[in-house]
Write a protein that holds these residues in place. Sequence first.
Motif, mmCIF file in Angstrom:
data_model
loop_
_atom_site.group_PDB
_atom_site.id
_atom_site.type_symbol
_atom_site.label_atom_id
_atom_site.label_comp_id
_atom_site.label_asym_id
_atom_site.label_seq_id
_atom_site.Cartn_x
_atom_site.Cartn_y
_atom_site.Cartn_z
ATOM 1 N N LEU A 210 0.813 -1.218 0.000
ATOM 2 C CA LEU A 210 0.000 0.000 0.000
ATOM 3 C C LEU A 210 0.849 1.272 0.000
ATOM 4 N N PRO A 214 -1.796 7.778 -0.293
ATOM 5 C CA PRO A 214 -2.928 7.568 0.622
ATOM 6 C C PRO A 214 -2.504 7.014 1.989
ATOM 7 N N ASN A 301 -10.041 0.039 4.083
ATOM 8 C CA ASN A 301 -10.541 0.926 3.027
ATOM 9 C C ASN A 301 -9.491 1.162 1.951
ATOM 10 N N LEU A 302 -8.232 1.275 2.359
ATOM 11 C CA LEU A 302 -7.159 1.445 1.381
ATOM 12 C C LEU A 302 -7.032 0.204 0.488
ATOM 13 N N ILE A 303 -7.161 -0.967 1.089
ATOM 14 C CA ILE A 303 -7.039 -2.209 0.322
ATOM 15 C C ILE A 303 -8.153 -2.324 -0.717
ATOM 16 N N HIS A 304 -9.386 -2.037 -0.317
ATOM 17 C CA HIS A 304 -10.542 -2.282 -1.182
ATOM 18 C C HIS A 304 -10.916 -1.099 -2.068
ATOM 19 N N ARG A 305 -10.648 0.134 -1.578
ATOM 20 C CA ARG A 305 -11.132 1.288 -2.328
ATOM 21 C C ARG A 305 -10.103 2.394 -2.506
ATOM 22 N N GLY A 306 -8.886 2.189 -1.963
ATOM 23 C CA GLY A 306 -7.808 3.136 -2.189
ATOM 24 C C GLY A 306 -7.934 4.451 -1.459
ATOM 25 N N ASP A 307 -8.842 4.521 -0.475
ATOM 26 C CA ASP A 307 -9.087 5.770 0.246
ATOM 27 C C ASP A 307 -9.517 5.404 1.663
#
Length: 430
Positions: A210, A214, A301-307
């Motif tokens: 990651l 972000p 949220n970073l893993i699934h939606r980048g935010d």
Amino acid sequence: MNSNMTLVCNVCEGETDCRFGYSNRVHQPFSFACPHCASLMLVTMDTSSPPQTKFEFKGCEPSEGQHRLFSDHKNPFVDLHLDFPVRFGKYIIGNTPYMMAAQELNGTSESVAEGQAKMAFHNQRLDQLNYFSDRTDEIKVIIRLYSGKNKQLFKKRVSDFLNKDLGPSLQPQDINAALYQFLTFIFLPFFHLGEVKSLVDWITEITMNLAGKPLDDFVRNIIDTGFLSTLQKDCLKLYSDIYSAELPLRPALYLDLIHGYEKAKIAARVSTKDFQSYKDLYKDIIEVFSRQLILVAGINNLIHRGDINAFPTINGGTLSSITKFSEKTLSERFKYLDDCWYDIDREVIDTEVRNSIAHNNVSYNDVTQIIEYFPDGGRIEPTPAQQIYFLDFMRMILVAFREINNLHHLVKCLFYYEYLILQNPERKNK
């Protein structure tokens, strides 16, 4: 080895037949409620001069001719042992807590050899607890020093305690390395080392995958606001409290070895302290765990939606930010962790017990060691009670602490991301 004696309560003068099973501790404190009047009775065994055992009594006294078999069953009977659950019931010759535990391990294992290996493992953890229990004050001092300004003193004390040269560096990553080496060494009896190592590898892989703006912004924000530092300090307070609870946690550790153990199914007792001494500890653990979930949610949220602020849609609605997530109750937070990277054992987090304790909607029977809690308490009309045994409650504390310890390593990894990635001069110049 066991000792039998009849104790007379100093309050009601009622007699109780007791069988004391010997642990491998020098000082063995027992406490239980008088079956007649529920007054507290305390007995401490001192085995420092074998084969003699010195007994000290508070709230009770031994009757004359106390060393005998209890074949007449005229008095209530209490089995006591620090290391194993003790069952309710009548006195039976040979059915000591140790023998009952050994039979149970053999009966729930595929072979006698496996049962014996489990008992040896339990004894190994108890030996570790015995060694460190005499140094509890020193452990608490070292944990407190980490949060102070004198990092050199902290590192020296850790080095002395571990009998290991940790080097002269006072760089924050090396101070943190000393902290987590110390915690792993001291608290090893309470968690599964292989599980922790696998989790750390998994977190490291995730954060490296990651790495980028972000995640950079997320880590900077939780560090600049002091959230990560405060969360780490609150975790450390729990480590000190757990060692203060190591005696009633011993039978809970034994339950690790029972295949198919279910909460509230075993009518068993703990031979020291009581619910009132530890009810706030569970509440505090759950509070810290709830805040740790903010980190879990941000990573998810970073893993699934980048935010970090992009949550899944739930029942047609969604959360606008990680701040809104932090305002949710613990039970509500779980539903926003979709396909979560961290496997949370929901069974170990009992929000009904936690809320009942927080609102003082709970009662405890000192004799039976049954906890009644009222999830819907506080109303004018009576509400139904739910029950668990004190042993089950201590098991909940143990397993919840393991969750805290696991996610404390997420805190560690995010600090390392700051020290080694964000503060890397080469990366800053890119």
